[in-house]
Design a protein around this motif. Structure first.
Motif, PDB file in Angstrom:
ATOM      1  N   LYS A  54       0.842  -1.195   0.000  1.00 20.53           N
ATOM      2  CA  LYS A  54       0.000   0.000   0.000  1.00 20.53           C
ATOM      3  C   LYS A  54       0.875   1.242   0.000  1.00 20.53           C
ATOM      4  O   LYS A  54       1.792   1.364   0.809  1.00 20.53           O
ATOM      5  CB  LYS A  54      -0.898  -0.020   1.239  1.00 20.53           C
ATOM      6  CG  LYS A  54      -1.760   1.218   1.396  1.00 20.53           C
ATOM      7  CD  LYS A  54      -2.974   0.919   2.244  1.00 20.53           C
ATOM      8  CE  LYS A  54      -3.769   2.193   2.517  1.00 20.53           C
ATOM      9  NZ  LYS A  54      -5.166   1.913   2.857  1.00 20.53           N
ATOM     10  N   SER A  55       0.604   2.157  -0.924  1.00 22.13           N
ATOM     11  CA  SER A  55       1.357   3.410  -0.942  1.00 22.13           C
ATOM     12  C   SER A  55       0.859   4.310   0.179  1.00 22.13           C
ATOM     13  O   SER A  55      -0.345   4.390   0.424  1.00 22.13           O
ATOM     14  CB  SER A  55       1.180   4.118  -2.288  1.00 22.13           C
ATOM     15  OG  SER A  55       1.984   5.278  -2.329  1.00 22.13           O
ATOM     16  N   GLU A 110      -1.137  -0.719  -4.148  1.00 17.33           N
ATOM     17  CA  GLU A 110      -2.398  -0.037  -3.920  1.00 17.33           C
ATOM     18  C   GLU A 110      -2.046   1.440  -3.817  1.00 17.33           C
ATOM     19  O   GLU A 110      -1.646   1.926  -2.753  1.00 17.33           O
ATOM     20  CB  GLU A 110      -3.011  -0.574  -2.612  1.00 17.33           C
ATOM     21  CG  GLU A 110      -4.478  -0.350  -2.481  1.00 17.33           C
ATOM     22  CD  GLU A 110      -5.047  -0.955  -1.203  1.00 17.33           C
ATOM     23  OE1 GLU A 110      -5.221  -2.185  -1.137  1.00 17.33           O
ATOM     24  OE2 GLU A 110      -5.318  -0.186  -0.279  1.00 17.33           O
ATOM     25  N   THR A 147      -2.447   5.774  -4.630  1.00 11.56           N
ATOM     26  CA  THR A 147      -3.416   6.798  -4.254  1.00 11.56           C
ATOM     27  C   THR A 147      -4.088   7.332  -5.524  1.00 11.56           C
ATOM     28  O   THR A 147      -3.538   7.234  -6.625  1.00 11.56           O
ATOM     29  CB  THR A 147      -2.725   7.955  -3.512  1.00 11.56           C
ATOM     30  OG1 THR A 147      -1.683   8.489  -4.336  1.00 11.56           O
ATOM     31  CG2 THR A 147      -2.121   7.474  -2.202  1.00 11.56           C
ATOM     32  N   GLY A 148      -5.270   7.878  -5.356  1.00 13.33           N
ATOM     33  CA  GLY A 148      -5.970   8.547  -6.458  1.00 13.33           C
ATOM     34  C   GLY A 148      -6.048   7.696  -7.707  1.00 13.33           C
ATOM     35  O   GLY A 148      -6.481   6.540  -7.669  1.00 13.33           O
ATOM     36  N   LEU A 149      -5.653   8.242  -8.826  1.00 18.40           N
ATOM     37  CA  LEU A 149      -5.777   7.560 -10.111  1.00 18.40           C
ATOM     38  C   LEU A 149      -4.786   6.404 -10.271  1.00 18.40           C
ATOM     39  O   LEU A 149      -4.762   5.746 -11.320  1.00 18.40           O
ATOM     40  CB  LEU A 149      -5.591   8.565 -11.256  1.00 18.40           C
ATOM     41  CG  LEU A 149      -6.715   9.612 -11.417  1.00 18.40           C
ATOM     42  CD1 LEU A 149      -6.246  10.787 -12.260  1.00 18.40           C
ATOM     43  CD2 LEU A 149      -7.965   8.990 -12.021  1.00 18.40           C
ATOM     44  N   SER A 155      -5.857   1.297  -7.141  1.00 21.44           N
ATOM     45  CA  SER A 155      -6.101   2.491  -6.322  1.00 21.44           C
ATOM     46  C   SER A 155      -6.745   2.153  -4.991  1.00 21.44           C
ATOM     47  O   SER A 155      -7.723   1.406  -4.932  1.00 21.44           O
ATOM     48  CB  SER A 155      -7.010   3.481  -7.054  1.00 21.44           C
ATOM     49  OG  SER A 155      -7.347   4.550  -6.174  1.00 21.44           O
ATOM     50  N   GLN A 156      -6.215   2.757  -3.931  1.00 20.29           N
ATOM     51  CA  GLN A 156      -6.789   2.560  -2.598  1.00 20.29           C
ATOM     52  C   GLN A 156      -8.120   3.295  -2.434  1.00 20.29           C
ATOM     53  O   GLN A 156      -8.806   3.096  -1.428  1.00 20.29           O
ATOM     54  CB  GLN A 156      -5.795   2.934  -1.503  1.00 20.29           C
ATOM     55  CG  GLN A 156      -5.290   4.351  -1.533  1.00 20.29           C
ATOM     56  CD  GLN A 156      -4.059   4.570  -0.627  1.00 20.29           C
ATOM     57  OE1 GLN A 156      -4.168   5.152   0.437  1.00 20.29           O
ATOM     58  NE2 GLN A 156      -2.899   4.105  -1.056  1.00 20.29           N
ATOM     59  N   CYS A 157      -8.497   4.102  -3.428  1.00 16.13           N
ATOM     60  CA  CYS A 157      -9.859   4.674  -3.410  1.00 16.13           C
ATOM     61  C   CYS A 157     -10.899   3.558  -3.484  1.00 16.13           C
ATOM     62  O   CYS A 157     -12.023   3.730  -3.041  1.00 16.13           O
ATOM     63  CB  CYS A 157     -10.074   5.598  -4.606  1.00 16.13           C
ATOM     64  SG  CYS A 157      -9.072   7.090  -4.585  1.00 16.13           S
ATOM     65  N   LEU A 158     -10.538   2.450  -4.115  1.00 13.07           N
ATOM     66  CA  LEU A 158     -11.385   1.278  -4.362  1.00 13.07           C
ATOM     67  C   LEU A 158     -12.357   1.524  -5.514  1.00 13.07           C
ATOM     68  O   LEU A 158     -12.442   0.729  -6.437  1.00 13.07           O
ATOM     69  CB  LEU A 158     -12.155   0.837  -3.124  1.00 13.07           C
ATOM     70  CG  LEU A 158     -11.302   0.522  -1.890  1.00 13.07           C
ATOM     71  CD1 LEU A 158     -12.205   0.122  -0.729  1.00 13.07           C
ATOM     72  CD2 LEU A 158     -10.286  -0.577  -2.167  1.00 13.07           C
ATOM     73  N   TYR A 159     -13.120   2.618  -5.448  1.00 14.66           N
ATOM     74  CA  TYR A 159     -14.047   2.929  -6.534  1.00 14.66           C
ATOM     75  C   TYR A 159     -13.328   3.724  -7.621  1.00 14.66           C
ATOM     76  O   TYR A 159     -12.444   4.528  -7.329  1.00 14.66           O
ATOM     77  CB  TYR A 159     -15.225   3.744  -6.015  1.00 14.66           C
ATOM     78  CG  TYR A 159     -16.170   2.965  -5.119  1.00 14.66           C
ATOM     79  CD1 TYR A 159     -17.250   2.281  -5.652  1.00 14.66           C
ATOM     80  CD2 TYR A 159     -15.985   2.933  -3.746  1.00 14.66           C
ATOM     81  CE1 TYR A 159     -18.132   1.576  -4.833  1.00 14.66           C
ATOM     82  CE2 TYR A 159     -16.855   2.232  -2.919  1.00 14.66           C
ATOM     83  CZ  TYR A 159     -17.924   1.557  -3.470  1.00 14.66           C
ATOM     84  OH  TYR A 159     -18.792   0.858  -2.644  1.00 14.66           O
ATOM     85  N   PRO A 218      -8.044  -3.725  -5.789  1.00 13.12           N
ATOM     86  CA  PRO A 218      -6.689  -4.139  -5.403  1.00 13.12           C
ATOM     87  C   PRO A 218      -6.606  -5.619  -5.031  1.00 13.12           C
ATOM     88  O   PRO A 218      -5.693  -6.325  -5.454  1.00 13.12           O
ATOM     89  CB  PRO A 218      -6.369  -3.245  -4.194  1.00 13.12           C
ATOM     90  CG  PRO A 218      -7.251  -2.055  -4.346  1.00 13.12           C
ATOM     91  CD  PRO A 218      -8.498  -2.526  -5.049  1.00 13.12           C
TER      92      PRO A 218
END
Lengths: 441, 441
Positions: free
Chosen positions: B310-311, B334, B336-338, B363-367, B394
């Motif tokens: 995870k970043s 995983e 961030t963002g885009l 992306s850790q946003c998941l969506y 992820p």
């Protein structure tokens, strides 16, 4: 124009300048957009277009056919300073920029991101702000937020504190969206504040009709003038461009890569909604700090050597040992379910405990709270000294651990800090409400 | 009773047996629940209660006052085999148990989790299943799902394949909920299936009125009889105990630590809803594989040495180097963002590329979906050979990478597999619909 070499030649040969609308055909693909100034990292082979989607793309000029659609307005250089009188009837709001898409709000003419901006730049771009408050503006750094490090959190906190000491009635922090929630949590723990501190950003840059920058900025200034004296995040609450949510800085997470309403409160409703400049508290029973309740205080000692480890089916005990061997001072685990990780990690977790390294457990479910008393795995983790983080988000618990280890190196003290609600990051009581944006609004 | 030592003495002195309702007072706290059989890891100092909440707790007997409320029904031992005739009009459904809370469906009398169960156990506990199908049952392992490893995915896949080869019209896999979505993704990639394969579990065990086990099991059998010949997850769709959602195995994620509707489809609507045993497809335009379309196939080569990173703002380039040095064959980030990570990781990512180790970005946003063409960070990542995973979750991208590296060790081949939609895990077109359970139902 700051393009060089082949890119410069290519553009000059077509009589194209920065700010022009052009179309570029490459093989079967056609791009349409405004020519931007060279990206910081551009070579001589690419040019950068601001697309109708609001995104920038770099296009290799090799084999490209270009067509001029419309000459752009020339960017104005060396404008005379604005002569704006401070209105004593209005609140003083400072806007601090750290970089990111929202910073381009001031560059609507060229679409390029400035390395720095002044209050004048900001007010030329968004004169509507002057109706709301006396605005001062300052760019303290220009960092895409994926590159934010704990040391920048300290720098940002100090700049915010300076503005507050200097008399600001509220501070808006413009920030890239990738890690805005990490920074919001960091400022929450670092600062005690008598005035609102509002982080805001943009998912689309401000030269497009689809940009969210204007509403986010205007709504943030409304919050900066309000009585919500906490660190908050202010961003669109829907895909429509008409209202924003205010999220507590310790409860918020970026949940979508591209939607304007990407930021959401997790395990909590948002604090407030802003619509047409009016602030409405969402849950009247929700306690928040009012303007003037706290005195300004900066506790900015941090311990950067904190590991952030996600539990997954292939995780090895060596990964934990690596962190211990490398001298990490704390570990944040994003466990599964109620806060679990595989049994075979227990000896390494016990080793961390023996070496007085706090290990904090959160859940990759994101919603809900850890409970290590339900299953045997959880009970073993407790025995190995693992500290459950309740309903704290993993990202917030990571930031809090970085901060807690800056305050004390005593494991027991860290544990107490981690399990004490300081800034609304932990709810004492379980609640399974507010799941997936079911805020009951 | 299998309690030993002091615990045994304590219970016998109070004339308390397994299955009795008791109350225990410890200092100021009072626990009420059913005495369970000794937990696998219990010492002589604790007893285990099944609480009204449906959760098990271990309580130290030291200083405890106990009171018998109600003698429990004795668990029946060595029951004669059931004499159930196969009904040729009904479909044949196999239920395979891997462990977890749902497995306790058959232990409603003692609440204890069996190490193994048979079809007879299952049908005694849930005779309603017989109205739906000819049921056969088998426990292939008894693992809390936080302890699931890729090797168990293979074992489960082989057992499922055996059932299908043996004539099952559908297979239900009972599984712990912590990592059910990882296993669902693994079975999706490992198996080509002519019949439905449904994973299900329980958030509360089955001896409580609040248990979700019964509805999940009954709904899963309904799906196993349906024409949805894919690997799916079937769990409650709301907090009410009256309907379930069917999620594609490559689109689903556990999103809440404790709610019954914890499993949600991400970037996709659920495939179907089951209410009162009736299956209703949610989006009629959504393509899925029908019964008999595919032939059974098992591709179960996996490469377990895949890192999941995870970043985060404090991430170091040494962490990436550690994975490369340790001989990891692939890395899942995983971001961030885009789909970003800090610039300072680029040299290590380039090193991974140079050593032919595929690095996949999510992306850790998941969506939402990754897009590395928007910002300079993304473009640098592409140049360093990073493989964007589109709108794959992820966890799913991690499982797919484990599987892809089992199919080929060629980096370019792995890249192609990762970016090709095999089992509904990638949508070709961007969609920002279906955000936070906005399924438009």
């Amino acid at each position: 124009m700051s393009y060089r070499g082949r890119a410069k030649q290519f553009l000059e040969s077509q009589n194209i300048s920065i700010g022009d609308m052009i179309s570029i055909k490459k093989e079967t693909v056609k791009y349409r957009g405004m020519l931007l100034d060279r990206a910081e990292d551009a070579d001589q082979l690419h040019i950068v277009l601001k697309m109708d989607s609001g995104y920038n793309v770099g296009i290799a000029i090799d084999g490209a056919e270009v067509e001029l659609i419309d000459k752009g307005e020339k960017p104005e250089i060396n404008l005379p300073p604005l002569d704006i009188q401070r209105d004593p009837e209005k609140k003083d709001v400072s806007i601090i920029s750290t970089g990111g898409t929202v910073a381009s709000v001031i560059d609507y003419k060229t679409g390029a991101v400035h390395p720095a901006f002044t209050a004048d730049d900001l007010l030329r771009a968004t004169p509507e702000l002057l109706d709301e408050a006396n605005i001062s503006g300052k760019a303290i750094m220009n960092i895409l937020s994926e590159n934010m490090k704990p040391e920048f959190w300290v720098q940002a906190a100090q700049s915010v504190a300076d503005e507050i000491s200097g008399g600001a009635d509220g501070v808006v922090v413009a920030h890239g969206t990738d890690t805005m929630h990490y920074t919001a949590a960091a400022l929450s723990f670092i600062l005690e504040t008598p005035v609102p501190i509002v982080l805001t950003g943009a998912q689309r840059s401000s030269d497009r009709p689809s940009s969210d920058a204007f509403l986010n900025l205007m709504s943030s200034v409304a919050i900066a003038k309000s009585d919500i004296a906490e660190v908050t995040v202010c961003m669109h609450s829907t895909e429509n461009d008409n209202q924003a949510h205010i999220h507590r800085g310790t409860r918020v997470r970026k949940m979508h890569t591209s939607r304007r309403d990407t930021f959401n409160s997790i395990n909590s409703p948002p604090l407030a909604r802003v619509k047409e400049g009016k602030v409405k508290i969402i849950d009247k029973n929700f306690h928040y700090h009012k303007r003037g309740e706290c005195q300004l205080e900066v506790n900015d000692s941090l311990e950067e050597k904190v590991g952030f480890i996600k539990s997954y089916p292939g995780i090895t005990t060596e990964l934990l040992d690596y962190h211990i061997d490398k001298g990490y001072k704390g570990l944040l685990i994003e466990g599964t379910g109620l806060g679990h990780c595989p049994d075979h990690l227990i000896p390494s977790l016990q080793r961390a405990a023996d070496e007085k390294i706090p290990v904090v457990m959160t859940s990759q479910c994101l919603y809900g709270r850890t409970n290590l008393n339900v299953y045997s795995t959880g009970r073993k983790l407790l025995t190995a000294g693992v500290i459950p983080a309740g309903d704290m988000l993993p990202e917030v618990a990571y930031v809090k651990l970085v901060w807690a280890l800056g305050q004390t190196s005593q494991r027991e003290e860290v544990k107490k800090i981690m399990q004490t609600n300081l800034k609304g990051e932990i709810n004492e009581k379980s609640s399974s409400k507010y799941f997936l944006r079911d805020y009951g609004e």
